[in-house]
Enzyme design. Structure first.
Site, PDB file in Angstrom:
ATOM      1  N   HIS A   4      -9.782   3.699  -1.101  1.00  0.00           N
ATOM      2  CA  HIS A   4      -8.426   3.137  -1.082  1.00  0.00           C
ATOM      3  C   HIS A   4      -8.090   2.378  -2.360  1.00  0.00           C
ATOM      4  O   HIS A   4      -8.045   1.155  -2.366  1.00  0.00           O
ATOM      5  CB  HIS A   4      -8.265   2.251   0.150  1.00  0.00           C
ATOM      6  N   CYS A  27       0.820  -1.222   0.000  1.00  0.00           N
ATOM      7  CA  CYS A  27       0.000   0.000   0.000  1.00  0.00           C
ATOM      8  C   CYS A  27       0.850   1.266   0.000  1.00  0.00           C
ATOM      9  O   CYS A  27       0.320   2.376  -0.053  1.00  0.00           O
ATOM     10  CB  CYS A  27      -0.947   0.001   1.186  1.00  0.00           C
TER      11      CYS A  27
END
Lengths: 482, 401
Positions: free
Chosen positions: B344, B88
């Site tokens: 996200h 991420c």
């Protein structure tokens, strides 16, 4: 030196399906099932099979023993997960037995375990005989009611035996009471009354007579008669015909476990050894395309109890299961919606599995010679930040080490055949840790600091290729061997 | 200690697509959406870009490997394009590549673009994926919520926090982010919720419920960076520049060595300490004006407040419940809605956070604009699992601040 049974152990899975649940679900189809709806049967968790049960039974038998003594491993079952891959080889690897041992799978009949046992008792190298069974049964079949999953193991060899063989007899005939072929999943069975009248009765009592004659023991002197037979009254009828006292007929564990098939003679033998006193005589019969009979005499060494769980301990390690649908799902008896997350490819590269077999099947990590840090997996560079020595680690087994939960969750998002998936960080009391699956635990039992022990289980099933891979999981330490 | 990146590179322009379930968009469309905005903001043309970095994590789900997808989507004129992946932190990694290229003098103007097109899986949550040949054989089939949820058990055990208090603080975090998201037109989730919504939601991974989890979104974000001198030469004033870029990567200690207790991120503590040092910050609680952290789950945001040395250890619950991190609090956290509500799209997230800093510092954040313009802001990404992860930190601020 005397040859005999040096050690014994057993494994019964923790889940016990209530027979009432089976009858309630299927009574509309077959009302006769209601008459069988007494007690409970042991069922494998989704991650158990004969291989994992054999490993646990063998570990139970080997408590406190040097595993290096075992020179031969014989694994009996009619439900081996692999037809062409030595199932005993997986068991040997998980137990970390010497690679120099002989190992064989013995199958194809309900008396596979007694035949393996009889052959091991002929003498030779120290032999671990283990039997495990997980019979597949059609929904609503009598076999589904009667069966139970389970395993047992004995160590045969020279030394100070707990019981010695006094006599044995065997008979081989092609009596087909039921059969299963390479192409069929389920058994095909003939009428029960015929099996009793033309099978058990003409075969077993005369065989017992031969066995007792060889031993020079009178039928009335048999103290424990282990006669695995799920058909009603068969054990009693055989005993009567053979002249064995009614009180010697052992409980066949139908009410608390079910018939563990090819493993059942061994399961009943181990249960008998747990109860036996010096001088007792245990008669074990295995029936299938003929029969085997073995008569043991218990020695004074029996009083030194091994501190394992055995049949009794595993029966006590129990969780009631009333979800019949769950049992069907675990066994793929019904096709259930597992969701797209279940589609993930579970290919096991066999070359990588071979390279890492010590870590994955044996649960062997490393012990750093320089700083003493225990770590899993064993790696080239020590994980201790104050050490980081290169190629400093000796193999260190973790399977028998006590551990605790460091962190946990019960995950309902990820795919699991038995949601929620419980897993977390497991920390070994002597050092070392790993993020691991938990098994045989309910979400409400999870707590930081909870003592855990390791169990050998199915890690993943590759349905696409019919493969299954194994690894170790953490289970609550309660009800583990002393 | 190296000299660091402080004030060597300025942001020339930024762009960010709308995040969400962009059913009608391919990754290429999202890249163009973010890039067009950034290019307009920078006031340059594509041919002026010397090098580019593409950040994307789950590329097998959309664009495939390499830098080619970015070059093709934007028709970049045969310049160097590098694709980076670091869980991420991939977006921040792309930014780091571009910033370092400018700082080194190898490029005058560089582009960092992060993109992720996640909503082509057929199911909710992140795509299922393997963890590597050997890990697949021993790791649990752990999901993101399942791995981060474990922070809660370990945090409670360490600090003796009552489960209800922790749950309430976690709920406050989610309610706050939904409030913030409702004021952000580009956010994926724009609905307001209440504490009860959070507490009564179905459990995803004990103790995380549905509203403790961030959105899984499609989106792209990008930055064009250059030297402060070139930026001024292009007519830019009140420059926003990079103060620090730090990355810390687990080496197996948390996963294998018993020193770590499972209640915090070892990487975040180290990366943030280094970042403050690089940025010349010694009192972060007073000096940082705005934060965008990796709130993949409410509990992650909570422990991160301590790992960033903003809340004292064991006191994050109090700060959260006191409103310290609310939009009108002392140091707002997730003023744009965060991962929780802005969404996200993995590779885009780090750049989306920097985008928010860039807007807020220039007073261009619209309805959600902080009254007093922030001078120093911090962004934070975590990739992987609490016990084995990648943490990236960036500190952004007014040039010379």
């Amino acid at each position: 030196m005397t040859t005999g049974i040096l050690a014994y152990g057993a494994y019964i899975p923790r889940l016990r399906l209530q027979r009432k649940a089976i009858a309630e679900a299927n009574g509309w189809l077959n009302p006769a099932l209601k008459g069988l709806a007494r007690g409970e049967r042991a069922i494998c968790n989704w991650d158990e099979d004969p291989v994992t049960m054999a490993v646990e039974a063998a570990r139970d038998a080997l408590v406190g023993r040097d595993r290096g003594g075992v020179r031969d491993l014989r694994f009996a079952s009619t439900t081996f997960p692999f037809l062409d891959r030595l199932n005993a080889g997986v068991v040997a690897e998980a137990l970390r037995l010497s690679e120099e041992i002989a190992a064989s799978d013995v199958g194809a009949t309900q008396r596979a375990a007694t035949s393996a046992l009889a052959s091991a008792l002929k003498g030779g190298a120290e032999t671990l005989v283990v039997a495990a069974e997980k019979r597949e049964a059609r929904a609503a079949s009598p076999l589904e009611m009667a069966s139970g999953d389970g395993a047992a193991a004995v160590v045969i060899g020279d030394g100070e035996p707990l019981a010695v063989l006094k006599g044995s007899a065997t008979r081989t005939v092609d009596f087909v009471d039921h059969y299963r072929t390479a192409d069929s999943v389920y058994d095909y069975q003939w009428e029960e009354r015929w099996i009793r009248d033309a099978g058990y009765m003409p075969t077993v009592p005369p065989l017992i007579g031969r066995c007792l004659a060889e031993a020079g023991v009178a039928a009335g002197d048999v103290t424990h008669f282990c006669m695995p037979a799920t058909l009603p009254r068969v054990a009693g009828m055989v005993a009567k015909a053979a002249g064995i006292a009614e009180g010697a007929v052992r409980d066949n564990l139908a009410a608390v476990c079910g018939d563990t098939g090819a493993a059942h003679p061994l399961v009943m033998l181990v249960a008998a050894l747990e109860d036996a006193a010096p001088g007792d005589r245990i008669l074990v019969v295995g029936f299938g395309q003929g029969a085997d009979a073995l008569l043991f005499e218990v020695t004074p060494a029996i009083v030194k109890r091994p501190g394992n769980l055995g049949v009794k301990g595993h029966l006590a390690r129990r969780r009631e299961e009333t979800g019949y649908a769950k049992f069907l799902a675990f066994n793929d008896t019904v096709e259930i919606e597992r969701g797209m997350r279940a589609e993930a490819d579970k290919l096991t590269p066999l070359s990588a599995m071979w390279r890492n077999r010590e870590a994955v099947t044996g649960f062997v990590g490393g012990h750093c010679r320089q700083c003493g840090t225990l770590q899993f997996p064993r790696s080239r560079v020590c994980v201790n930040p104050n050490c980081n020595a290169v190629d400093s680690q000796d193999p260190h087994p973790f399977a028998e080490k006590r551990a605790r939960i460091n962190s946990y969750t019960a995950d309902r998002l990820t795919y699991s055949p038995d949601p929620p998936a419980c897993y977390g960080m497991i920390q070994f009391d002597d050092g070392g840790r790993w993020m691991m699956d938990f098994t045989d635990i309910d979400a409400d039992e999870l707590a930081v600091g909870q003592p855990m022990r390791m169990m050998f289980r199915i890690k993943d099933i590759d349905a696409q290729r019919g493969f299954r891979r194994y690894f170790w999981k953490a289970a609550p330490a309660t009800g583990s061997a002393a | 200690m190296p000299q660091g990146i402080r004030d060597k590179v300025a942001i020339l322009g930024m762009g960010c697509s709308k995040f969400g379930e962009r059913w009608d968009m391919d990754a290429e469309d999202l890249m163009v959406e973010a890039y067009t905005e950034a290019l307009g903001d920078a006031g340059i043309e594509t041919r002026q870009i010397d090098a580019a970095w593409l950040g994307t994590a789950i590329e097998e789900q959309h664009v495939g490997k390499s830098g080619v997808p970015l070059a093709v989507a934007l028709r970049l004129p045969y310049i160097p394009v590098t694709r980076v992946e670091n869980y991420c932190a991939s977006g921040t990694e792309a930014f780091r590549g571009a910033v370092y290229a400018v700082a080194s003098g190898a490029a005058d103007i560089a582009l960092a673009l992060g993109v992720e097109k996640l909503k082509d899986t057929g199911y909710g949550g992140l795509p299922q994926r393997g963890r590597g040949t050997l890990n697949n054989m021993t790791w649990p089939n752990l999901s993101a919520p399942g791995s981060f949820a474990q922070l809660a058990a370990a945090y409670r055990a360490k600090h003796g926090s009552a489960p209800e208090d922790l749950k309430r603080a976690m709920a406050h975090i989610s309610v706050k982010s939904h409030d913030n998201g409702s004021r952000n037109p580009k956010a994926h989730l724009r609905n307001r919720i209440t504490i009860d919504t959070v507490l009564n939601a179905p459990t995803v991974a004990e103790p995380l419920g549905l509203y403790d989890c961030c959105g899984v979104s499609d989106g792209a974000a990008c930055a064009i960076v250059t030297t402060p001198d070139i930026a001024r030469g292009l007519g830019k004033r009140d420059l926003i520049s990079v103060k620090a870029l730090q990355l810390s990567v687990s080496n197996g200690q948390e996963a294998q060595h018993n020193a770590w207790d499972g209640s915090y991120f070892a990487t975040t503590r180290i990366a943030s300490t280094r970042a403050y040092q690089e940025a010349g910050i010694d009192r972060p609680r007073e000096q940082v004006n705005l934060m965008e952290v990796h709130d993949c789950f409410s509990v992650t945001e909570l422990v991160t407040m301590e790992d960033l040395h903003i809340s004292p250890e064991g006191r994050a619950i109090n700060d959260v419940l006191d409103g310290f991190f609310d939009a009108d609090g002392t140091v707002p956290c997730q003023i744009d809605g965060g991962l929780k509500c802005f969404g996200h799209p993995i590779g885009a997230s780090g750049l989306r956070m920097i985008y928010e800093m860039y807007l807020q510092m220039q007073g261009k954040a619209g309805e959600r604009q902080r009254k007093e313009l922030p001078r120093i802001g911090l962004t934070h990404n975590l990739g992987g699992f609490p016990h084995q992860n990648v943490c990236s930190i960036s500190i952004i601020g007014h040039h010379g601040a």
